[in-house]
Design an enzyme around this catalytic site. Structure first.
Site, mmCIF file in Angstrom:
data_model
loop_
_atom_site.group_PDB
_atom_site.id
_atom_site.type_symbol
_atom_site.label_atom_id
_atom_site.label_comp_id
_atom_site.label_asym_id
_atom_site.label_seq_id
_atom_site.Cartn_x
_atom_site.Cartn_y
_atom_site.Cartn_z
ATOM 1 C CD GLU A 74 -2.968 0.252 -1.857
ATOM 2 O OE1 GLU A 74 -2.835 -0.330 -0.766
ATOM 3 O OE2 GLU A 74 -2.425 -0.165 -2.895
ATOM 4 C CD GLU A 106 1.120 1.148 -4.766
ATOM 5 O OE1 GLU A 106 1.049 -0.084 -4.592
ATOM 6 O OE2 GLU A 106 0.970 1.985 -3.854
#
Length: 566
Positions: free
Chosen positions: A215, A340
């Site tokens: 991220e 995720e």
């Protein structure tokens, strides 16, 4: 993992900070008194696999992956608890290992997540008594480093899972990634590989799939970057790692979520720059019932339709990857690693983090940071399980592009498995849809023709109430039908026709295996340590004739699985 979650509705860039207000239905009811029972005796929906149906793709084993991050009690008190009565010689909880095997997990992403962006992998190797304690800036905790890559490798060997290893691109980068690669995969005879051997692992770990950071566009991430900065960095790291070992499969960070202002353009920028040495781009999306505090009916209906968001997410990232391929005159497709995904009530974490920030703003603090505190320990409902079953259907229906996925996370932290310190471990409601797919979805995936009533959602407009996927292993002659009723109010009866399965005429007949239904009249019912089987799938009343046709009634907010064989 991000502290925000995805949703394609009219929201600001920080949807997690918005609270859904109670939204009445036309009848003025709320989700707490929505009827989820009743009999729809006349079929009003159908699922059919036509004779000319083309498979989406083969079902990739990595689609049934999970995620272990050094966060809360996922590692310490989850997979590792030396003082637990079931702990083995390595400190691994056998009761948790047994449930992981039952869940059917194939590949586990490790060690983060946000955690990895401030992590020194060398801290977790060698004798435990010599390992340093560090501050984890992601979750404001003290990391003891009792678990590291050597230990996790030993755990994965016992669990029977592949490892997807993430490297630190926040505070480190190229050299640390190459050193770790040499350590875990190198043949004895070089410094880092010999250090692994000295630490008790003689053979290379053969870790093939690597996440290059996590991220990296998120302002919450240590060392976060602009698209151009990360594109240059991942290009160099991926190039060097493949010089060291050309057979690696490398995952670039995608945007942290669909709510990010650069979602789509981030992927295009990164993949265009580093296309030659990349194999995957990561996707992260979490969902929750935004009206859960008031049990607002409209919010529940939006939540049940979360797979609409995931479908659009997959299309957006696939398009960006295709544009990057065209810009490079390439021939390979960049696959999606949905590493995720799941249900996470991130509003609870945001409140906790806001409180921590408010306390921190009052001046300097010298209190020790906690070790493995209780963080993100969501207790899942029957409705949460139905949504996760729906999301798994979506992943299977797009497995031509989604070739890997990690349901986040595995134990205690937004997890299908819960474990008490010195106590029992049990299955959350979300355990069951994942396990059914992981254990029985084999061969080719098919997106059947579906005729369904529609339901109205505020977030996505009118959408079909019914969704489904079929998998069929022609060689083994086994198949699986997964279907979901996303209608919060009304049961629907389906006619199911599987007569178009490839090779079926030669097989002669189909026979029904196990058929099960997950549904509760109270969609907010949960499993707990005191009542670990309050919500479990029940036998589904269904009969299949020899040609693969049958009828099944799905109550409101329900998921079914039907195993069959030739």
């Amino acid at each position: 993992m991000t502290t925000h979650n995805s949703q394609y509705s009219a929201e600001t860039a920080h949807p997690d900070k918005q609270e859904s207000s109670p939204a009445p239905t036309a009848a003025g009811t709320t989700a707490s008194n929505v009827s989820t029972t009743g009999n729809a005796t006349t079929p009003d929906a159908s699922i059919a696999l036509n004779a000319d149906a083309t498979p989406v793709a083969d079902v990739p084993p990595r689609l049934f992956g999970s995620f272990v991050e050094h966060l809360g009690r996922c590692v310490y008190g989850g997979i590792y608890e030396p003082s637990h009565p079931t702990a083995d010689e390595n400190g691994f909880r056998q009761d948790v290992l047994d449930l992981v095997k039952e869940l059917g997990v194939t590949c586990v992403r490790y060690p983060g997540g946000n955690f990895v962006s401030n992590y020194n992998w060398e801290d977790g190797i060698g004798p435990r008594e010599n390992r340093p304690m560090r501050r984890d800036l992601a979750w404001h905790c003290t990391e003891t480093n009792e678990m590291g890559i050597d230990d996790f490798y030993r755990w994965s060997q016992k669990a029977g899972t592949e490892i997807m290893l993430a490297v630190n691109m926040g505070t480190r980068g190229l050299k640390a990634a190459l050193d770790e690669l040499e350590y875990v995969n190198g043949a004895p005879g070089t410094a880092w590989a010999d250090q692994r051997v000295a630490n008790g692992i003689e053979e290379p770990m053969d870790i093939k799939m690597w996440c290059i950071g996590n991220e990296m566009d998120g302002p919450w991430q240590v060392g976060h970057m602009s698209p151009e900065e990360y594109a240059g960095a991942v290009d160099k790291v991926a190039h060097a790692m493949k010089l060291a070992e050309s057979g690696l499969e490398l995952v670039a960070c995608g945007s942290s979520g669909a709510y990010m202002p650069t979602f789509g353009t981030w992927e295009k920028t990164v993949l265009t720059k580093a296309y030659e040495n990349l194999d995957f781009v990561s996707c992260h999306a979490y969902y929750f019932d935004r009206g859960h505090k008031t049990r607002a009916a409209a919010s529940m209906q939006d939540f049940l339709a979360s797979s609409e968001d995931m479908t659009k997410f997959i299309a957006t990232v696939s398009d960006a990857a295709d544009q990057a391929r065209e810009a490079n005159n390439g021939t390979k497709d960049i696959a999606l690693s949905f590493d995720e995904w799941g249900v996470w009530y991130s509003d609870k974490w945001n409140e906790q983090e806001d409180q921590w920030k408010a306390e921190a703003a009052q001046g300097l603090h010298h209190e020790p940071w906690p070790k493995s505190p209780h963080l993100l320990e969501d207790i899942y409902t029957a409705a949460d399980a139905v949504v996760e079953g729906s999301l798994m259907i979506t992943l299977l229906k797009h497995c031509d592009r989604v070739r890997s996925a990690s349901r986040a996370q595995l134990v205690n932290v937004i997890a299908p498995i819960m474990a008490e310190e010195h106590g029992p471990a049990w299955r959350q409601t979300t355990f069951y849809p994942f396990a059914e797919a992981a254990l029985h979805a084999r061969g080719q995936a098919y997106a059947p023709a579906i005729s369904s009533p529609t339901i109205h959602t505020e977030a996505y407009g009118d959408v079909p109430a019914i969704d489904a996927v079929v998998t069929w292993d022609e060689q083994a002659r086994t198949g699986l039908l997964l279907a979901v009723n996303r209608d919060a109010n009304t049961p629907h009866t389906l006619t199911i026709d599987l007569s178009g399965l490839p090779g079926l005429p030669g097989l002669g007949t189909l026979a029904l295996g196990k058929a099960q239904l997950l549904h509760e009249d109270d969609p907010y019912r949960t499993n707990t340590a005191e009542a670990p089987e309050a919500v479990t799938p029940q036998p589904l009343d269904i009969a299949m004739n020899a040609t693969g046709t049958c009828t099944a009634t799905l109550p409101a907010i329900s998921w079914i699985s039907v195993e069959f064989h030739g």
